[in-house]
Structure formats: C-alpha cells, structure tokens
Design a protein around this motif. Structure first.
Motif, short mmCIF file in Angstrom:
data_model
loop_
_atom_site.label_atom_id
_atom_site.label_comp_id
_atom_site.label_asym_id
_atom_site.label_seq_id
_atom_site.Cartn_x
_atom_site.Cartn_y
_atom_site.Cartn_z
N MET A 10 0.83 -1.18 0.00
CA MET A 10 0.00 0.00 0.00
C MET A 10 0.87 1.24 0.00
SD MET A 10 -1.56 0.03 3.80
CE MET A 10 -1.09 -1.38 4.73
N ASP A 14 -2.46 5.85 1.24
CA ASP A 14 -3.63 4.97 1.38
C ASP A 14 -3.86 4.52 2.82
OD1 ASP A 14 -3.99 5.09 -1.32
OD2 ASP A 14 -3.02 3.18 -1.73
N TYR A 28 -6.69 -1.43 5.89
CA TYR A 28 -6.54 -1.10 4.48
C TYR A 28 -7.40 -2.08 3.70
CZ TYR A 28 -4.41 -0.67 -0.12
OH TYR A 28 -4.21 -0.49 -1.46
N GLU A 29 -8.10 -1.60 2.70
CA GLU A 29 -8.88 -2.52 1.88
C GLU A 29 -8.59 -2.29 0.41
OE1 GLU A 29 -13.03 -0.19 2.28
OE2 GLU A 29 -13.24 -2.21 1.48
N ASN A 30 -8.66 -3.39 -0.33
CA ASN A 30 -8.65 -3.32 -1.78
C ASN A 30 -9.85 -4.13 -2.25
OD1 ASN A 30 -7.86 -6.04 -1.78
ND2 ASN A 30 -5.70 -5.53 -1.97
N ASP A 31 -9.91 -4.48 -3.50
CA ASP A 31 -11.08 -5.18 -4.03
C ASP A 31 -11.28 -6.57 -3.44
OD1 ASP A 31 -11.64 -3.02 -5.63
OD2 ASP A 31 -10.65 -3.85 -7.40
N TYR A 33 -9.33 -7.96 -0.37
CA TYR A 33 -9.02 -8.19 1.04
C TYR A 33 -9.19 -6.94 1.90
CZ TYR A 33 -6.50 -12.37 -0.49
OH TYR A 33 -6.17 -13.57 -1.03
N TYR A 34 -9.45 -7.19 3.19
CA TYR A 34 -9.19 -6.21 4.24
C TYR A 34 -7.86 -6.64 4.84
CZ TYR A 34 -14.13 -4.77 4.52
OH TYR A 34 -15.38 -4.31 4.25
N THR A 35 -6.97 -5.72 5.06
CA THR A 35 -5.74 -5.99 5.79
C THR A 35 -5.83 -5.19 7.08
OG1 THR A 35 -4.51 -6.34 3.76
CG2 THR A 35 -3.23 -5.89 5.73
N ARG A 48 -5.63 -10.81 7.55
CA ARG A 48 -5.98 -10.53 6.16
C ARG A 48 -7.28 -11.28 5.91
NH1 ARG A 48 -1.92 -10.06 1.38
NH2 ARG A 48 -2.26 -7.87 1.77
#
Length: 79
Positions: A10, A14, A28-31, A33-35, A48
């Motif tokens: 990241m 972000d 942190y998230e993307n399409d 996963y949540y981390t 994760r």
C-alpha cells in the motif's frame, strides 16, 4: 511503532494509523481483502480477511468483537 507489511503493497497515502482507547490500528482494503493490523503494547495482531466470503468477514468481526477492537465491518461503515 506500527509498521506496514511489505506484502500489503500500500502507498503511504492509502494508510492511516488510528488510535483508539488502548490500541492503535491500521485497516486497508482493496477489491479482494481487508488488511488489519492492531497494536496494543507489545502485542500485534495481523489479519488478512477475504472480502468475497461473507462467512470469513463474519468470523473476523466475531474475533474483533471478542477482543474488543474495531472490526472490518464497523470500519467500513465509518467511511
């Protein structure tokens, strides 16, 4: 100091380290996963969570509730 895993990939812009009561956390998230990284004293919890599996998010939420820390679902509703 709370630090980011290289695997997360990241950008500094972000991510934001947030302080709550007795702990710091970074979510942190993307399409896919949540981390989630939580730090309380010398204890660090890294999760994760695969967002596409509702049961996986529910399990993560239950773990967070048990530990009395903000869950991915709570965090996503705050935005």
């Amino acid at each position: 100091m709370l630090c980011k895993s290289k695997a997360v990939k990241m950008k500094e812009s972000d991510a934001e380290i947030i302080e709550a009561d007795e702990y710091q956390y970074l979510i942190y998230e993307n399409d896919v996963y949540y981390t989630l990284i939580y730090q309380r004293g010398d204890t660090v919890l890294f999760m994760r969570v695969h967002k596409k599996g509702d049961i996986v998010v529910e399990i993560a939420d239950a773990v967070c509730e048990k530990l009395e820390i903000i869950s991915p679902s709570e965090w996503s509703q705050q935005e």
